[in-house]
Write a protein that holds these residues in place. Structure first.
Motif, PDB file in Angstrom:
ATOM      1  N   ASN A 290       6.368  11.027   3.845  1.00 57.22           N
ATOM      2  CA  ASN A 290       5.175  10.253   3.435  1.00 57.22           C
ATOM      3  C   ASN A 290       4.042  11.203   3.066  1.00 57.22           C
ATOM      4  O   ASN A 290       3.302  10.972   2.113  1.00 57.22           O
ATOM      5  CB  ASN A 290       4.731   9.324   4.562  1.00 57.22           C
ATOM      6  CG  ASN A 290       5.748   8.238   4.842  1.00 57.22           C
ATOM      7  OD1 ASN A 290       6.684   8.041   4.060  1.00 57.22           O
ATOM      8  ND2 ASN A 290       5.595   7.569   5.969  1.00 57.22           N
TER       9      ASN A 290
ATOM     10  N   ASN B  97      -4.839   2.448   6.882  1.00 56.53           N
ATOM     11  CA  ASN B  97      -3.906   1.347   7.133  1.00 56.53           C
ATOM     12  C   ASN B  97      -3.023   1.845   8.263  1.00 56.53           C
ATOM     13  O   ASN B  97      -1.959   2.378   8.012  1.00 56.53           O
ATOM     14  CB  ASN B  97      -3.127   1.092   5.840  1.00 56.53           C
ATOM     15  CG  ASN B  97      -2.024   0.098   6.047  1.00 56.53           C
ATOM     16  OD1 ASN B  97      -2.043  -0.645   7.007  1.00 56.53           O
ATOM     17  ND2 ASN B  97      -1.053   0.128   5.155  1.00 56.53           N
TER      18      ASN B  97
ATOM     19  N   ASP C 271       0.533  14.782  14.042  1.00 55.87           N
ATOM     20  CA  ASP C 271       0.052  13.620  14.792  1.00 55.87           C
ATOM     21  C   ASP C 271      -1.462  13.504  14.671  1.00 55.87           C
ATOM     22  O   ASP C 271      -2.190  14.461  14.953  1.00 55.87           O
ATOM     23  CB  ASP C 271       0.462  13.744  16.264  1.00 55.87           C
ATOM     24  CG  ASP C 271      -0.270  12.744  17.130  1.00 55.87           C
ATOM     25  OD1 ASP C 271      -0.841  13.149  18.168  1.00 55.87           O
ATOM     26  OD2 ASP C 271      -0.360  11.578  16.722  1.00 55.87           O
ATOM     27  N   PHE C 272      -1.902  12.327  14.245  1.00 56.68           N
ATOM     28  CA  PHE C 272      -3.342  12.096  14.038  1.00 56.68           C
ATOM     29  C   PHE C 272      -4.139  12.369  15.307  1.00 56.68           C
ATOM     30  O   PHE C 272      -5.200  13.012  15.280  1.00 56.68           O
ATOM     31  CB  PHE C 272      -3.573  10.646  13.591  1.00 56.68           C
ATOM     32  CG  PHE C 272      -4.997  10.208  13.690  1.00 56.68           C
ATOM     33  CD1 PHE C 272      -5.409   9.341  14.696  1.00 56.68           C
ATOM     34  CD2 PHE C 272      -5.951  10.678  12.801  1.00 56.68           C
ATOM     35  CE1 PHE C 272      -6.725   8.946  14.799  1.00 56.68           C
ATOM     36  CE2 PHE C 272      -7.274  10.294  12.904  1.00 56.68           C
ATOM     37  CZ  PHE C 272      -7.665   9.431  13.901  1.00 56.68           C
TER      38      PHE C 272
ATOM     39  N   GLU D 141      -0.864  12.642   8.229  1.00 58.53           N
ATOM     40  CA  GLU D 141       0.366  11.842   8.197  1.00 58.53           C
ATOM     41  C   GLU D 141       1.450  12.548   9.006  1.00 58.53           C
ATOM     42  O   GLU D 141       1.726  13.729   8.779  1.00 58.53           O
ATOM     43  CB  GLU D 141       0.816  11.654   6.748  1.00 58.53           C
ATOM     44  CG  GLU D 141       2.180  11.047   6.546  1.00 58.53           C
ATOM     45  CD  GLU D 141       2.364   9.712   7.229  1.00 58.53           C
ATOM     46  OE1 GLU D 141       1.713   8.738   6.821  1.00 58.53           O
ATOM     47  OE2 GLU D 141       3.172   9.645   8.165  1.00 58.53           O
ATOM     48  N   VAL D 142       2.058  11.823   9.955  1.00 55.84           N
ATOM     49  CA  VAL D 142       3.049  12.458  10.841  1.00 55.84           C
ATOM     50  C   VAL D 142       4.414  12.578  10.173  1.00 55.84           C
ATOM     51  O   VAL D 142       5.201  13.477  10.507  1.00 55.84           O
ATOM     52  CB  VAL D 142       3.151  11.671  12.163  1.00 55.84           C
ATOM     53  CG1 VAL D 142       3.945  10.375  11.971  1.00 55.84           C
ATOM     54  CG2 VAL D 142       3.732  12.508  13.276  1.00 55.84           C
TER      55      VAL D 142
ATOM     56  N   ASP E  45       1.669   5.479   0.070  1.00 56.68           N
ATOM     57  CA  ASP E  45       1.099   6.668   0.695  1.00 56.68           C
ATOM     58  C   ASP E  45       0.153   7.400  -0.241  1.00 56.68           C
ATOM     59  O   ASP E  45       0.458   7.611  -1.408  1.00 56.68           O
ATOM     60  CB  ASP E  45       2.231   7.601   1.121  1.00 56.68           C
ATOM     61  CG  ASP E  45       3.037   6.883   2.195  1.00 56.68           C
ATOM     62  OD1 ASP E  45       4.216   6.627   1.957  1.00 56.68           O
ATOM     63  OD2 ASP E  45       2.432   6.504   3.188  1.00 56.68           O
TER      64      ASP E  45
ATOM     65  N   MET F  78       0.861  -1.173   0.000  1.00 55.80           N
ATOM     66  CA  MET F  78       0.000   0.000   0.000  1.00 55.80           C
ATOM     67  C   MET F  78       0.900   1.227   0.000  1.00 55.80           C
ATOM     68  O   MET F  78       1.803   1.329   0.807  1.00 55.80           O
ATOM     69  CB  MET F  78      -0.847  -0.029   1.305  1.00 55.80           C
ATOM     70  CG  MET F  78      -2.078   0.793   1.288  1.00 55.80           C
ATOM     71  SD  MET F  78      -3.542  -0.132   0.835  1.00 55.80           S
ATOM     72  CE  MET F  78      -3.432  -1.559   1.897  1.00 55.80           C
TER      73      MET F  78
ATOM     74  N   PRO G  18      -0.589   2.513  11.548  1.00 56.57           N
ATOM     75  CA  PRO G  18       0.721   1.952  11.906  1.00 56.57           C
ATOM     76  C   PRO G  18       0.547   0.860  12.951  1.00 56.57           C
ATOM     77  O   PRO G  18      -0.218   1.012  13.898  1.00 56.57           O
ATOM     78  CB  PRO G  18       1.487   3.151  12.469  1.00 56.57           C
ATOM     79  CG  PRO G  18       0.437   4.108  12.911  1.00 56.57           C
ATOM     80  CD  PRO G  18      -0.746   3.890  12.005  1.00 56.57           C
TER      81      PRO G  18
HETATM   82  C1  LIG Z   1       1.048   1.439   7.568  1.00 56.18           C
HETATM   83  S1  LIG Z   1       1.498   3.012   7.077  1.00 56.18           S
HETATM   84  C2  LIG Z   1       0.239   3.518   6.013  1.00 56.18           C
HETATM   85  C3  LIG Z   1       0.761   4.288   4.871  1.00 56.18           C
HETATM   86  C4  LIG Z   1      -0.298   4.797   3.890  1.00 56.18           C
HETATM   87  N1  LIG Z   1      -0.826   6.013   4.385  1.00 56.18           N
HETATM   88  C5  LIG Z   1      -1.418   3.868   3.672  1.00 56.18           C
HETATM   89  O1  LIG Z   1      -2.558   4.149   4.025  1.00 56.18           O
HETATM   90  O2  LIG Z   1      -1.133   2.853   3.108  1.00 56.18           O
HETATM   91  C6  LIG Z   1       1.169   3.962   8.509  1.00 56.18           C
HETATM   92  C7  LIG Z   1       1.491   5.440   8.351  1.00 56.18           C
HETATM   93  O3  LIG Z   1       1.092   6.077   9.556  1.00 56.18           O
HETATM   94  C8  LIG Z   1       2.007   7.129   9.860  1.00 56.18           C
HETATM   95  N2  LIG Z   1       1.868   7.433  11.288  1.00 56.18           N
HETATM   96  C9  LIG Z   1       2.419   6.767  12.343  1.00 56.18           C
HETATM   97  N3  LIG Z   1       2.027   7.345  13.501  1.00 56.18           N
HETATM   98  C10 LIG Z   1       1.235   8.409  13.173  1.00 56.18           C
HETATM   99  C11 LIG Z   1       0.540   9.419  13.925  1.00 56.18           C
HETATM  100  N4  LIG Z   1       0.590   9.438  15.269  1.00 56.18           N
HETATM  101  N5  LIG Z   1      -0.172  10.338  13.258  1.00 56.18           N
HETATM  102  C12 LIG Z   1      -0.227  10.335  11.904  1.00 56.18           C
HETATM  103  N6  LIG Z   1       0.403   9.404  11.117  1.00 56.18           N
HETATM  104  C13 LIG Z   1       1.126   8.469  11.748  1.00 56.18           C
HETATM  105  C14 LIG Z   1       3.349   6.530   9.451  1.00 56.18           C
HETATM  106  O4  LIG Z   1       4.277   7.555   9.179  1.00 56.18           O
HETATM  107  C15 LIG Z   1       2.976   5.727   8.181  1.00 56.18           C
HETATM  108  O5  LIG Z   1       3.137   6.490   7.019  1.00 56.18           O
END
Ligand SMILES: C[S@@+](CC[C@H](N)C(=O)[O-])C[C@H]1O[C@@H](n2cnc3c(N)ncnc32)[C@H](O)[C@@H]1O
Length: 263
Positions: free
Chosen positions: A22, A57, A39-40, A17-18, A3, A1, A59
């Motif tokens: 990405n 998707n 931060d989400f 997206e943090v 970004d 998957m 983390p």
């Molecule tokens: C599994 S990847 C998913 C990537 C892509 N966005 C997707 O949907 O396939 C998880 C993403 O969450 C981001 N992430 C991790 N912690 C986060 C947070 N607290 N707030 C926002 N994004 C975060 C990571 O940088 C990573 O790009």
């Protein structure tokens, strides 16, 4: 998957997206989407925006690494929405609960989730919370690896009818993932009662129905003992460092035969 892949399919969408790189990649891939960098959980705890649908998707950050202020805020917001997570919960669980709180009444969400949703202890407060807030909660178990490059197995979660309540978890076990335009047909419905009686674990339902029926029959047979009644299985890992006795302080040994001198 990759970004922005989800966002690129939905014109009027918002992403958070943090990781700056990405986020930049996602902006290129989904120019019509609004992508916040940050931060989400901080964004979610402040925004008044509400949405018809959410996909993601999240983390899969394990509890050892999911720490500090982000974790604290994540669990605080999740708790306000009805899910109290313990110290062993990975990051993906509060992501789902907090996302649900951003939906409009009747809203729906779909997520890639780790297969842990089928057995982790912290999956219980998550699924209890989702069933208390959605008309339908559906889990799709996928036997083949969704991401072969990852050590983690991944399943899919579909929730619809935010604001409603579900008395069962819709269930579907697939051999492998094939693209489909909407939630799959859920052949099975596992009542919350049955799920709780199974220790809030979905994994057993991956078994074919006949195998599960045999398992239940055996478990109910007098004289049949559960493994946990006679033994304990712990999580361990093999280091390969077999010459472990070097780690112990050397015990005095006989100068002649080198045999350990036992006191
Ligand atoms: C599994 S990847 C998913 C990537 C892509 N966005 C997707 O949907 O396939 C998880 C993403 O969450 C981001 N992430 C991790 N912690 C986060 C947070 N607290 N707030 C926002 N994004 C975060 C990571 O940088 C990573 O790009």
């Amino acid at each position: 998957m990759r970004d922005g892949q989800f966002l690129s399919l939905h014109r009027r969408s918002v992403g958070i997206e943090v990781d700056a790189e990405n986020a930049a990649r996602a902006r290129l891939r989904a120019p019509s989407a609004l992508i916040h960098s940050g931060d989400f959980f901080t964004w979610a705890s402040r925004t008044d925006e509400r949405f018809e649908a959410a996909v993601g998707n999240p983390p899969f950050i394990r509890y050892q690494l999911f720490s500090g202020d982000v974790r604290e805020l994540a669990n605080k917001v999740a708790s306000r929405l009805g899910a109290d997570f313990n110290g062993l919960s990975s990051s993906w669980a509060p992501f789902l609960v907090v996302t649900s709180g951003l939906l409009k009444p009747g809203g729906r969400m779909a997520f890639v989730v780790p297969a842990e949703i089928g057995h982790a202890t912290y999956a219980a407060p998550l699924l209890e919370c989702l069933c208390a807030n959605f008309t339908q909660v559906g889990v799709v178990a996928i036997r083949d690896k969704l991401f072969p490059e990852l050590s983690e197995d991944a399943w899919l979660l579909y929730c619809s009818g935010y604001g409603g309540r579900a008395e069962a978890i819709k269930w579907c076990a697939l051999e492998r993932f094939t693209e489909f335009s909407g939630p799959p047909k859920f052949e099975q419905s596992i009542s919350l009662e049955e799920w709780r009686a199974a220790g809030c674990r979905l994994r057993r339902f991956v078994l074919a129905r006949r195998s599960l029926a045999l398992y239940k029959e055996l478990a109910a047979t007098p004289g049949v003992r559960r493994f946990a009644e006679v033994a304990h299985a712990g999580i361990g890992y093999v280091t390969g460092a077999n010459d472990f006795f070097h780690l112990r302080p050397a015990r005095p040994s006989c100068g002649i035969c080198r045999a350990a001198v036992c006191g």
